[in-house]
Design an enzyme around this catalytic site. Sequence first.
Site, PDB file in Angstrom:
ATOM      1  CB  ALA A 206      -0.937  -0.006   1.197  1.00  0.00           C
TER       2      ALA A 206
ATOM      3  CD  GLU B  14      10.697  -0.362   3.857  1.00  0.00           C
ATOM      4  OE1 GLU B  14      11.133  -1.341   4.491  1.00  0.00           O
ATOM      5  OE2 GLU B  14       9.480  -0.108   3.745  1.00  0.00           O
TER       6      GLU B  14
ATOM      7  CG  HIS C  84      -2.645 -14.660   3.104  1.00  0.00           C
ATOM      8  ND1 HIS C  84      -3.341 -15.704   2.509  1.00  0.00           N
ATOM      9  CD2 HIS C  84      -1.560 -14.446   2.315  1.00  0.00           C
ATOM     10  CE1 HIS C  84      -2.701 -16.113   1.431  1.00  0.00           C
ATOM     11  NE2 HIS C  84      -1.619 -15.359   1.293  1.00  0.00           N
TER      12      HIS C  84
END
Length: 544
Positions: A18, A38, A482
């Site tokens: 995202a 990051e 997930h």
Amino acid sequence: MTLDGKTFDYIVVGAGAAGCVVAARLSEDPRTSVLLIEAGGEDRSFWLKIPVGYGRTIADARVNWCYQTDPVEALGGRRIFWPRGKVLGGSTAINGLIYIRGQAEDYDAWRAQGNAGWGYDDVLPYFRRAEDHADGESDYHGAGGPLHVSHLVERNPLCDAFIESAGAVGLARNDDFNGARQAGAGYYQATIRRGERVSAARAYLHPAMSRPNLQVATGALAQRVLLEGARATGLEFARAGTIERVQARAEVVLCGGTVNSPQLLMLSGIGNANALREAGVQPHVDLPGVGQNLQDHYGGQITWRCRYPITMNDIMASRWRTYATGLRWLLRRDGPFSVPAGQAGVFASLGDEAARPDAARPDAARPDVQFLFQTFSGGYYENGLYRFSGFANFICPVRPRSRGWLGLRSPDPAAPPQIHPNYFADPHDRELLVRGLKLARKLARAEPLAGFIESEHLPGIDIDSDQEIERYFRENGGCVSHQVGTCRMGNDAQAVVDAQLRVRGVAGLRVADASIMPTLVSGNTNAATIMIGEKAADLIRASR
């Protein structure tokens, strides 16, 4: 060059699925300045380009957070390895490359829970906008978008046999799990272009990095969101041994994912006030839902010994075959090294809906179990391949009912958080896995797949009763990474963000990643997370 003291319109934290989307889309406006933070490094490694590189990077601490859960009670106290990307592109740089959106009902359920604008009809345009689909534009797919989605060119005969055998046991063929229906058996689509991985960084971020209004800082570990009263005003981060602080004129957008976004909120004093005090953090905003609602796909493998040397195990067991296959990829960008981790799959209904009068076949009702058919076999993630010719089928319930939580272990931003996924706790999840294994065995007994099988390796034919199968999954299962839900979207007291993705009780702060999902989508989460980034960018721009 230091960024300390500088001001940007938007600060985006986390260059994963995202975050790359949000930073790239916001920087399309040349009047807007964007800083992307990051913690990991550049995505230059060869292993981040070749699709089969996930076998190397999935447990490589240079590009991976390599989390471990806390002991899971329902799994007998086992810890489960959680790979999460720590590099430009985040987990899209190290994942299995499968492109699955989930079911229309997943998103309609989000909207029904009070999240206006998140139904399937609302989000489909964002899926289409993101896509550059190999089949071109259609009602369900887009063309010309940043993210290339392809069909598999390299098709192992095992996969064809798997799909044909699925048909033999009553599962319809499905050539597009992302189209009109998900149920059935077929090949997965993948984020691969001309034989190379297409991460979110390669799709969105790299084309945008030449823009003068976008700055990307790697190796920068976020420490806390800076707050003035009830407003987010900037970010503090550590880079190269020094602490830097930057200011945001408009908003701070957290895109750290299901682990790092709630962790950063809590480090910033946003979360359950009592739990924050216990962890040594001064509370600023009492938001008890932060870190709660943790969901993941937990399942397990059935593995077989193959009669013929046509698996990835055979390639990797031979130095000559490994070099030849690697050379083929280097010269032609095809072959066995150019495919995703799961090449074929099944979505079937084995639970309550399967018992409906109109559900005569296991793919007639809404699917609740996913099969990931793999032309290799081995342990989970960090354990490597078996030394014999083998293949596997990973089985997992797609809408698990078990819920876990995540919390601070200490006020140190570099310390991994507490991770309590609570896998296998709900009887419904256990029942679906037992039924899934039985269907997988039924499929394996059907031709033509049966002709490829020498024997069942795990769990082995002696594991036959429901209780034995359940114990097998309890003792040997794993996750497919997930993870979602720890900054849940909603409008109740446990919700962390509203339908605009704004953090409740804090102005100028949003979360835009998989952590905002109220419930798991029915399948892999990469596609849905990129969609969230696309929609978040529009929400942010509309509020300016």
